[in-house]
Enzyme design. Sequence first.
Site, PDB file in Angstrom:
ATOM      1  CG  ASP A 252      50.979   5.269  -2.827  1.00  0.00           C
ATOM      2  OD1 ASP A 252      50.116   4.646  -3.627  1.00  0.00           O
ATOM      3  OD2 ASP A 252      51.395   4.539  -1.928  1.00  0.00           O
ATOM      4  CG  ASP A 254      51.432   9.528   0.420  1.00  0.00           C
ATOM      5  OD1 ASP A 254      52.206   8.904  -0.320  1.00  0.00           O
ATOM      6  OD2 ASP A 254      50.636   9.216   1.302  1.00  0.00           O
ATOM      7  CD1 TRP A 314      46.268   1.899   3.292  1.00  0.00           C
ATOM      8  CD2 TRP A 314      46.487   0.186   4.423  1.00  0.00           C
ATOM      9  NE1 TRP A 314      47.600   1.757   3.460  1.00  0.00           N
ATOM     10  CE2 TRP A 314      47.792   0.767   4.489  1.00  0.00           C
ATOM     11  CE3 TRP A 314      46.219  -0.821   5.461  1.00  0.00           C
ATOM     12  CZ2 TRP A 314      48.883  -0.078   5.192  1.00  0.00           C
ATOM     13  CZ3 TRP A 314      47.140  -1.410   6.351  1.00  0.00           C
ATOM     14  CH2 TRP A 314      48.662  -1.054   6.030  1.00  0.00           C
ATOM     15  CD  GLU A 317      46.996  -1.915  -2.421  1.00  0.00           C
ATOM     16  OE1 GLU A 317      47.766  -1.181  -2.413  1.00  0.00           O
ATOM     17  OE2 GLU A 317      46.263  -2.500  -1.550  1.00  0.00           O
ATOM     18  CG  ASP A 318      51.192  -3.256  -0.936  1.00  0.00           C
ATOM     19  OD1 ASP A 318      50.481  -4.353  -0.556  1.00  0.00           O
ATOM     20  OD2 ASP A 318      51.784  -2.636  -0.364  1.00  0.00           O
ATOM     21  CG  MET A 344      54.260   9.021   2.907  1.00  0.00           C
ATOM     22  SD  MET A 344      53.837   7.639   3.851  1.00  0.00           S
ATOM     23  CE  MET A 344      53.682   8.228   5.636  1.00  0.00           C
ATOM     24  CG  HIS A 347      48.402  11.322   4.628  1.00  0.00           C
ATOM     25  ND1 HIS A 347      47.552  10.348   4.657  1.00  0.00           N
ATOM     26  CD2 HIS A 347      49.255  11.059   4.090  1.00  0.00           C
ATOM     27  CE1 HIS A 347      47.892   9.481   3.870  1.00  0.00           C
ATOM     28  NE2 HIS A 347      49.175   9.760   3.541  1.00  0.00           N
ATOM     29  NE  ARG A 349      44.520   3.812   7.997  1.00  0.00           N
ATOM     30  CZ  ARG A 349      45.588   3.303   7.237  1.00  0.00           C
ATOM     31  NH1 ARG A 349      45.476   3.156   5.918  1.00  0.00           N
ATOM     32  NH2 ARG A 349      46.571   2.978   8.079  1.00  0.00           N
TER      33      ARG A 349
END
EC number: 2.4.1.-
Length: 402
Positions: A252, A254, A314, A317-318, A344, A347, A349
Amino acid sequence: MKFREPLLGGSAAMPGASLQRACRLLVAVCALHLGVTLVYYLAGRDLRRLPQLVGVHPPLQGSSHGAAAIGQPSGELRLRGVAPPPPLQNSSKPRSRAPSNLDAYSHPGPGPGPGSNLTSAPVPSTTTRSLTACPEESPLLVGPMLIEFNIPVDLKLVEQQNPKVKLGGRYTPMDCISPHKVAIIIPFRNRQEHLKYWLYYLHPILQRQQLDYGIYVINQAGESMFNRAKLLNVGFKEALKDYDYNCFVFSDVDLIPMNDHNTYRCFSQPRHISVAMDKFGFSLPYVQYFGGVSALSKQQFLSINGFPNNYWGWGGEDDDIYNRLAFRGMSVSRPNAVIGKCRMIRHSRDKKNEPNPQRFDRIAHTKETMLSDGLNSLTYMVLEVQRYPLYTKITVDIGTPS
């Protein structure tokens, strides 16, 4: 007043006369040497003509004296280590020239061949260095690092601070050969400020880890729902068009590691890199968690048919990826919680990345879908490939949810 007698008996000549005779002898020797040198120059490589030029007649072919007695052709003077020239022939055809040093490098062989004037094999080019493999653990690592996001980042300055990074974000160690050919894949849309921090921190870290790496930012075009896993599949396929990568880090944009001992490379088992994020209080949220930053070898990735393509929005998937690894008999390796710390960038969404309401149902059916949903069902269109000094940006159309 009497003159003193000469020191040496015999001639009563003055000492200057002897010096004059010595000088004349030296001049004669020099003249002879110059003459012989001139003869060699005029004769060139054809040494057969040397006796005629200096007025020496060769012995007869049948003679047992001279050159024939030691196995050399009559009338030929041969220097040690020099091959004889080809015999003169009564022919109108031009003689083939002896190979030059340039020919020797154009057509390398085991050593000097016939007609060569080399007494040993040519010296190899100094432009290629024989490098050894990089050590298992890089000696350049510094350990824990302070990661801050309250400073502005100028990519021009980052570029100047990383002069060894080549166009497209490619880097190869200069003093050793890295066995880790790593493509770092970043799923992306509208996160330019986060990308600046990522490039600012990660390029120095990856170089200290002595990785042979490339940075690929896979940018999703359009305004449809974001699909992280599908973008990672695209990055896998597109990176292999550039280089023979054997390891893929999926990150990712971030997340920044806080310790450079947390290496961005592959291991014998799939690797979860971001195990202790500040978002979760520097701890693992649950055992099956495989999100954030992970690494899989090329073979590991192919064995699970890549990542799922049907997770739009969101989440989920992981966990599907973790299930795929488990169903293929693999286990997840992790660094300890101290080395695995990550920060991280905070931020809100993103739009079009709301939680996927179907994620829990899809996770429950990973075993049934993994053979048909993945690399073998991937469809996309590359719209643009941009090679920036610090990374390669690939903009793609991955479609919309079905």
